[in-house]
Design a protein around this motif. Structure first.
Motif, PDB file in Angstrom:
ATOM      1  N   MET A  80       0.852  -1.174   0.000  1.00 12.70           N
ATOM      2  CA  MET A  80       0.000   0.000   0.000  1.00 12.70           C
ATOM      3  C   MET A  80       0.894   1.233   0.000  1.00 12.70           C
ATOM      4  SD  MET A  80      -3.230   0.857   2.421  1.00 12.70           S
ATOM      5  CE  MET A  80      -4.053  -0.600   1.838  1.00 12.70           C
ATOM      6  N   TYR A  81       0.747   2.050  -1.033  1.00  9.88           N
ATOM      7  CA  TYR A  81       1.511   3.286  -1.151  1.00  9.88           C
ATOM      8  C   TYR A  81       0.616   4.442  -0.744  1.00  9.88           C
ATOM      9  CZ  TYR A  81       4.910   0.549  -3.752  1.00  9.88           C
ATOM     10  OH  TYR A  81       5.833  -0.393  -4.119  1.00  9.88           O
ATOM     11  N   ILE A  82       1.051   5.191   0.273  1.00 11.03           N
ATOM     12  CA  ILE A  82       0.321   6.356   0.740  1.00 11.03           C
ATOM     13  C   ILE A  82       1.166   7.574   0.396  1.00 11.03           C
ATOM     14  CG2 ILE A  82      -0.753   7.492   2.705  1.00 11.03           C
ATOM     15  CD1 ILE A  82      -0.027   4.198   3.642  1.00 11.03           C
ATOM     16  N   PHE A  83       0.634   8.422  -0.472  1.00  7.56           N
ATOM     17  CA  PHE A  83       1.338   9.627  -0.919  1.00  7.56           C
ATOM     18  C   PHE A  83       0.792  10.815  -0.148  1.00  7.56           C
ATOM     19  CE2 PHE A  83       1.486   6.634  -4.402  1.00  7.56           C
ATOM     20  CZ  PHE A  83       2.802   6.705  -4.794  1.00  7.56           C
ATOM     21  N   PHE A  84       1.624  11.427   0.689  1.00  5.06           N
ATOM     22  CA  PHE A  84       1.248  12.641   1.417  1.00  5.06           C
ATOM     23  C   PHE A  84       1.833  13.829   0.664  1.00  5.06           C
ATOM     24  CE2 PHE A  84       1.171   9.431   4.778  1.00  5.06           C
ATOM     25  CZ  PHE A  84      -0.056   9.699   5.348  1.00  5.06           C
ATOM     26  N   SER A  85       1.028  14.880   0.486  1.00  9.28           N
ATOM     27  CA  SER A  85       1.503  16.044  -0.263  1.00  9.28           C
ATOM     28  C   SER A  85       0.990  17.339   0.357  1.00  9.28           C
ATOM     29  CB  SER A  85       1.066  15.955  -1.727  1.00  9.28           C
ATOM     30  OG  SER A  85      -0.341  15.927  -1.806  1.00  9.28           O
TER      31      SER A  85
ATOM     32  N   GLU B 183       5.036   2.077 -14.211  1.00 10.96           N
ATOM     33  CA  GLU B 183       6.387   2.058 -14.765  1.00 10.96           C
ATOM     34  C   GLU B 183       7.414   1.539 -13.763  1.00 10.96           C
ATOM     35  OE1 GLU B 183       6.940   6.116 -15.959  1.00 10.96           O
ATOM     36  OE2 GLU B 183       5.541   5.941 -17.640  1.00 10.96           O
ATOM     37  N   LEU B 184       7.184   1.779 -12.473  1.00  9.27           N
ATOM     38  CA  LEU B 184       8.135   1.399 -11.425  1.00  9.27           C
ATOM     39  C   LEU B 184       7.761   0.092 -10.732  1.00  9.27           C
ATOM     40  CD1 LEU B 184       8.496   4.946  -9.817  1.00  9.27           C
ATOM     41  CD2 LEU B 184      10.181   3.781 -11.254  1.00  9.27           C
ATOM     42  N   ARG B 185       6.804  -0.663 -11.274  1.00  6.85           N
ATOM     43  CA  ARG B 185       6.274  -1.843 -10.595  1.00  6.85           C
ATOM     44  C   ARG B 185       7.326  -2.902 -10.282  1.00  6.85           C
ATOM     45  NH1 ARG B 185       4.942  -1.893 -15.775  1.00  6.85           N
ATOM     46  NH2 ARG B 185       5.353  -3.755 -17.030  1.00  6.85           N
ATOM     47  N   GLY B 186       8.445  -2.924 -10.998  1.00  6.34           N
ATOM     48  CA  GLY B 186       9.492  -3.909 -10.753  1.00  6.34           C
ATOM     49  C   GLY B 186      10.414  -3.554  -9.605  1.00  6.34           C
ATOM     50  N   GLN B 187      10.381  -2.302  -9.154  1.00  4.24           N
ATOM     51  CA  GLN B 187      11.265  -1.873  -8.062  1.00  4.24           C
ATOM     52  C   GLN B 187      10.782  -2.411  -6.724  1.00  4.24           C
ATOM     53  OE1 GLN B 187      12.405   2.495  -9.699  1.00  4.24           O
ATOM     54  NE2 GLN B 187      12.617   2.154  -7.532  1.00  4.24           N
ATOM     55  N   GLU B 188      11.740  -2.768  -5.875  1.00  6.51           N
ATOM     56  CA  GLU B 188      11.412  -3.267  -4.539  1.00  6.51           C
ATOM     57  C   GLU B 188      10.793  -2.161  -3.679  1.00  6.51           C
ATOM     58  OE1 GLU B 188      10.996  -5.943  -1.494  1.00  6.51           O
ATOM     59  OE2 GLU B 188      11.581  -6.374  -3.555  1.00  6.51           O
ATOM     60  N   ARG B 189      11.382  -0.989  -3.693  1.00  9.20           N
ATOM     61  CA  ARG B 189      10.887   0.153  -2.906  1.00  9.20           C
ATOM     62  C   ARG B 189      10.733   1.352  -3.828  1.00  9.20           C
ATOM     63  NH1 ARG B 189       8.955  -1.045   1.869  1.00  9.20           N
ATOM     64  NH2 ARG B 189       9.680   0.786   2.911  1.00  9.20           N
ATOM     65  N   ILE B 190       9.729   2.163  -3.543  1.00 11.30           N
ATOM     66  CA  ILE B 190       9.507   3.402  -4.295  1.00 11.30           C
ATOM     67  C   ILE B 190       9.482   4.536  -3.289  1.00 11.30           C
ATOM     68  CG2 ILE B 190       7.851   4.690  -5.699  1.00 11.30           C
ATOM     69  CD1 ILE B 190       6.897   2.013  -6.828  1.00 11.30           C
TER      70      ILE B 190
ATOM     71  N   VAL C 117       6.264   9.521   0.725  1.00 12.14           N
ATOM     72  CA  VAL C 117       5.641   8.235   0.418  1.00 12.14           C
ATOM     73  C   VAL C 117       5.837   7.303   1.599  1.00 12.14           C
ATOM     74  CG1 VAL C 117       5.600   6.249  -1.136  1.00 12.14           C
ATOM     75  CG2 VAL C 117       6.140   8.512  -2.034  1.00 12.14           C
ATOM     76  N   GLU C 118       4.753   6.699   2.039  1.00 10.80           N
ATOM     77  CA  GLU C 118       4.804   5.655   3.067  1.00 10.80           C
ATOM     78  C   GLU C 118       4.378   4.355   2.395  1.00 10.80           C
ATOM     79  OE1 GLU C 118       5.484   3.932   6.705  1.00 10.80           O
ATOM     80  OE2 GLU C 118       5.797   6.036   6.251  1.00 10.80           O
ATOM     81  N   THR C 119       5.161   3.303   2.579  1.00 12.99           N
ATOM     82  CA  THR C 119       4.850   2.003   1.994  1.00 12.99           C
ATOM     83  C   THR C 119       4.566   1.022   3.124  1.00 12.99           C
ATOM     84  OG1 THR C 119       6.358   2.465   0.169  1.00 12.99           O
ATOM     85  CG2 THR C 119       5.658   0.186   0.455  1.00 12.99           C
ATOM     86  N   LEU C 120       3.375   0.448   3.105  1.00 10.68           N
ATOM     87  CA  LEU C 120       2.988  -0.535   4.108  1.00 10.68           C
ATOM     88  C   LEU C 120       2.518  -1.792   3.387  1.00 10.68           C
ATOM     89  CD1 LEU C 120       0.951   1.877   6.392  1.00 10.68           C
ATOM     90  CD2 LEU C 120       3.272   1.075   6.777  1.00 10.68           C
ATOM     91  N   GLU C 121       2.617  -2.927   4.050  1.00 12.33           N
ATOM     92  CA  GLU C 121       2.174  -4.176   3.441  1.00 12.33           C
ATOM     93  C   GLU C 121       1.002  -4.732   4.212  1.00 12.33           C
ATOM     94  OE1 GLU C 121       5.492  -6.826   2.980  1.00 12.33           O
ATOM     95  OE2 GLU C 121       6.319  -5.612   1.353  1.00 12.33           O
ATOM     96  N   PHE C 122       0.097  -5.353   3.463  1.00 15.22           N
ATOM     97  CA  PHE C 122      -1.094  -5.958   4.053  1.00 15.22           C
ATOM     98  C   PHE C 122      -1.376  -7.269   3.332  1.00 15.22           C
ATOM     99  CE2 PHE C 122      -5.788  -6.488   4.068  1.00 15.22           C
ATOM    100  CZ  PHE C 122      -5.966  -6.674   5.423  1.00 15.22           C
ATOM    101  N   THR C 123      -1.646  -8.304   4.100  1.00  9.60           N
ATOM    102  CA  THR C 123      -1.988  -9.597   3.531  1.00  9.60           C
ATOM    103  C   THR C 123      -3.427  -9.919   3.902  1.00  9.60           C
ATOM    104  OG1 THR C 123       0.302 -10.323   3.792  1.00  9.60           O
ATOM    105  CG2 THR C 123      -1.350 -12.035   3.406  1.00  9.60           C
ATOM    106  N   PRO C 124      -4.331  -9.891   2.924  1.00 13.35           N
ATOM    107  CA  PRO C 124      -5.729 -10.217   3.226  1.00 13.35           C
ATOM    108  C   PRO C 124      -5.873 -11.705   3.516  1.00 13.35           C
ATOM    109  CG  PRO C 124      -5.445  -9.913   0.880  1.00 13.35           C
ATOM    110  CD  PRO C 124      -4.131  -9.574   1.520  1.00 13.35           C
ATOM    111  N   GLU C 125      -6.840 -12.017   4.353  1.00 13.44           N
ATOM    112  CA  GLU C 125      -7.123 -13.404   4.688  1.00 13.44           C
ATOM    113  C   GLU C 125      -8.457 -13.777   4.071  1.00 13.44           C
ATOM    114  OE1 GLU C 125      -7.129 -13.386   8.924  1.00 13.44           O
ATOM    115  OE2 GLU C 125      -5.001 -12.903   9.056  1.00 13.44           O
ATOM    116  N   GLU C 126      -8.639 -15.057   3.841  1.00 11.33           N
ATOM    117  CA  GLU C 126      -9.904 -15.524   3.282  1.00 11.33           C
ATOM    118  C   GLU C 126     -10.983 -15.325   4.336  1.00 11.33           C
ATOM    119  OE1 GLU C 126     -11.474 -19.175   0.562  1.00 11.33           O
ATOM    120  OE2 GLU C 126      -9.807 -19.531   1.909  1.00 11.33           O
ATOM    121  N   ALA C 127     -12.104 -14.745   3.919  1.00 14.72           N
ATOM    122  CA  ALA C 127     -13.212 -14.508   4.848  1.00 14.72           C
ATOM    123  C   ALA C 127     -13.809 -15.840   5.270  1.00 14.72           C
ATOM    124  CB  ALA C 127     -14.268 -13.635   4.186  1.00 14.72           C
TER     125      ALA C 127
END
Length: 186
Positions: free
Chosen positions: A99-104, A119-126, A139-149
């Protein structure tokens, strides 16, 4: 010549001594609050820039803009309040997302951000320096793993009077009570 070698020794010593003090304590600009198996709220931290925009990039490569407005620009985000006062659902089938959160400091258009993420989808970090955006941007990058309901319950009708349900029969009628009974005029 002795000055240069002395300066290099000091720089090397500082590099070794300062190496343990590298800033891994970067301030967190936002946090995720899980509200369900596949739903999450994004809570901006205190002191962030006033506007934000959210995107997810899934393991399968799907890019989604979560803060879509009529103007297709970033939205106002208040500290300690869920972005857009809502929870966002992440499809379980797409796997873990970044999840990319762009603060401006100003409202930025969303279209160019989506194109640059693609265009940057192959980069590890943006980070903000990778993007061509106006004004001040973090930019804040967070990860989330959804679980099956959990399994959904089907085949019951909820009665509004007491919250109890009735079984649905194979012909579409209900068992027990007068739920949905119609007066046929006789």
């Amino acid at each position: 010549m002795k000055r240069w070698s002395g300066l290099l020794v000091v720089a090397a010593l500082c590099g070794v001594a300062c190496d343990g003090k590298k800033s891994t304590d970067r301030p967190t600009r936002a946090q995720l609050r899980k509200t369900g198996a596949a739903t999450v709220e994004v809570i901006p931290s205190e002191g962030q820039l006033p506007y934000c925009m959210l995107y997810t990039v899934s393991e399968k490569g799907v890019i989604r803009q979560l803060t879509l407005t009529r103007e297709n620009r970033s939205i106002r985000c208040e500290a300690n309040t869920p972005v857009a006062h809502t929870s966002f659902r992440v499809p379980y089938q797409e796997g873990k997302v970044r999840m990319y959160i762009f603060f401006s400091n100003e409202r930025i258009p969303a279209g160019p951000v989506a194109q640059q993420l693609y265009e940057l989808r192959g980069q590890e970090r943006i980070n903000a320096m990778d993007l061509r955006l106006p004004g001040q941007v973090f930019v804040e990058t967070l990860e989330f793993t959804p679980e099956e309901a959990g399994t959904e319950v089907t085949g019951t009708v909820v009665d509004g009077s007491n919250g109890a349900g009735a079984s649905v029969l194979s012909d579409g009628g209900t068992e027990g009570g007068n739920l949905g009974a119609m007066d046929d005029g006789s």
